[in-house]
Design a protein around this motif. Structure first.
Motif, PDB file in Angstrom:
ATOM      1  N   GLN A  49      21.360  34.012  40.563  1.00  0.00           N
ATOM      2  CA  GLN A  49      21.858  35.164  41.310  1.00  0.00           C
ATOM      3  C   GLN A  49      23.349  35.020  41.555  1.00  0.00           C
ATOM      4  O   GLN A  49      23.836  33.959  41.950  1.00  0.00           O
ATOM      5  CB  GLN A  49      21.124  35.298  42.647  1.00  0.00           C
ATOM      6  CG  GLN A  49      21.557  36.524  43.448  1.00  0.00           C
ATOM      7  CD  GLN A  49      20.778  36.680  44.743  1.00  0.00           C
ATOM      8  OE1 GLN A  49      19.775  35.999  44.965  1.00  0.00           O
ATOM      9  NE2 GLN A  49      21.225  37.579  45.600  1.00  0.00           N
ATOM     10  N   LEU A  54      20.894  39.693  39.763  1.00  0.00           N
ATOM     11  CA  LEU A  54      19.943  38.652  39.381  1.00  0.00           C
ATOM     12  C   LEU A  54      19.774  38.650  37.864  1.00  0.00           C
ATOM     13  O   LEU A  54      19.448  39.679  37.258  1.00  0.00           O
ATOM     14  CB  LEU A  54      18.589  38.905  40.050  1.00  0.00           C
ATOM     15  CG  LEU A  54      17.525  37.838  39.819  1.00  0.00           C
ATOM     16  CD1 LEU A  54      17.933  36.515  40.469  1.00  0.00           C
ATOM     17  CD2 LEU A  54      16.173  38.301  40.353  1.00  0.00           C
ATOM     18  N   ARG A  96      18.680  41.610  43.741  1.00  0.00           N
ATOM     19  CA  ARG A  96      17.882  40.798  44.656  1.00  0.00           C
ATOM     20  C   ARG A  96      18.521  40.814  46.033  1.00  0.00           C
ATOM     21  O   ARG A  96      19.720  40.583  46.178  1.00  0.00           O
ATOM     22  CB  ARG A  96      17.792  39.364  44.133  1.00  0.00           C
ATOM     23  CG  ARG A  96      16.950  38.427  45.008  1.00  0.00           C
ATOM     24  CD  ARG A  96      16.743  37.101  44.301  1.00  0.00           C
ATOM     25  NE  ARG A  96      15.896  36.184  45.069  1.00  0.00           N
ATOM     26  CZ  ARG A  96      16.363  35.186  45.820  1.00  0.00           C
ATOM     27  NH1 ARG A  96      17.674  34.965  45.904  1.00  0.00           N
ATOM     28  NH2 ARG A  96      15.537  34.405  46.474  1.00  0.00           N
ATOM     29  N   SER A 105      13.184  41.323  44.849  1.00  0.00           N
ATOM     30  CA  SER A 105      14.004  41.607  43.684  1.00  0.00           C
ATOM     31  C   SER A 105      13.257  42.531  42.732  1.00  0.00           C
ATOM     32  O   SER A 105      12.026  42.535  42.677  1.00  0.00           O
ATOM     33  CB  SER A 105      14.389  40.319  42.949  1.00  0.00           C
ATOM     34  OG  SER A 105      13.246  39.657  42.438  1.00  0.00           O
TER      35      SER A 105
END
Length: 199
Positions: A49, A54, A96, A105
């Protein structure tokens, strides 16, 4: 391979001086799926991340089978009459959000899958069919992890060792699917290890 190297070394200028660790973790999941290709599902994922972005890579395996019980007295031994398997590699991008010890997420991407079907005919001869195809994988993840740095624990979480660290375990629910020639959707339980947020 270049994708994995890229998201492991993404710059982290947005993290302030108190946030020293990368948000980097992996997970393993077990579950079930249904659709054009369903059955027992398991997989591995690696996640990186940056800010709220992400990046992930995932392996997923699906298997289902039909079982026949030959007419044997007293001991009906099962015989696998046919089986279908899918092995799938995916690269995904998503967003996320984390709040305390909780994250959610949503990701989508591209996948390449290997499908294998095996069946026995009336003469007990085995026939195998192979197929490769591309798909659009989708994944929704809910995770619980430790909110603050603490000592890592072994022996079922009873024995703390070392200094407080951000590295730790997670548990969660994963909703997953794939839009393809053999589409499916499913749900599973995930177990993870890593740095689940910037501590």
């Amino acid at each position: 391979m270049a994708f994995f190297v890229g998201f492991l070394v993404l710059p982290s200028q947005a993290q302030d001086s108190l946030r020293t660790n990368p948000v980097l973790f992996g997970d393993f999941f077990l579950g079930g799926a249904t659709g054009k290709m369903g059955g027992f599902a398991s997989g591995l994922g690696l996640y990186r991340q940056h800010k709220q972005h992400l990046f992930s890579g995932k392996y997923l395996g699906l298997i289902n089978w039909s079982v026949d019980f030959p007419g044997m007295p007293f001991v009906p031994l099962p015989l696998v009459k046919a089986s279908n398997t899918v092995e799938e590699l995916s690269l995904l991008y998503g967003l996320r959000l984390t709040e305390g010890p909780v994250s959610v997420s949503l990701s989508a991407g591209v996948s390449h899958a290997w499908f294998t079907a095996t069946a026995r005919d009336e003469e007990n001869k085995t026939h195998t069919f192979h197929e490769r195809y591309w798909g659009l994988p989708v994944e929704l993840d809910f995770k619980l992890f430790k909110a603050e740095k603490e000592q890592f624990r072994i022996l079922y979480g009873l024995v703390p060792i070392g200094k407080p660290i951000g590295f730790g375990r997670s548990i969660g629910i994963k909703v997953f699917g794939n839009i393809s020639r053999r589409s499916y959707y499913g749900v599973g339980v995930s177990f993870g290890l890593g740095w689940h947020k910037a501590y």
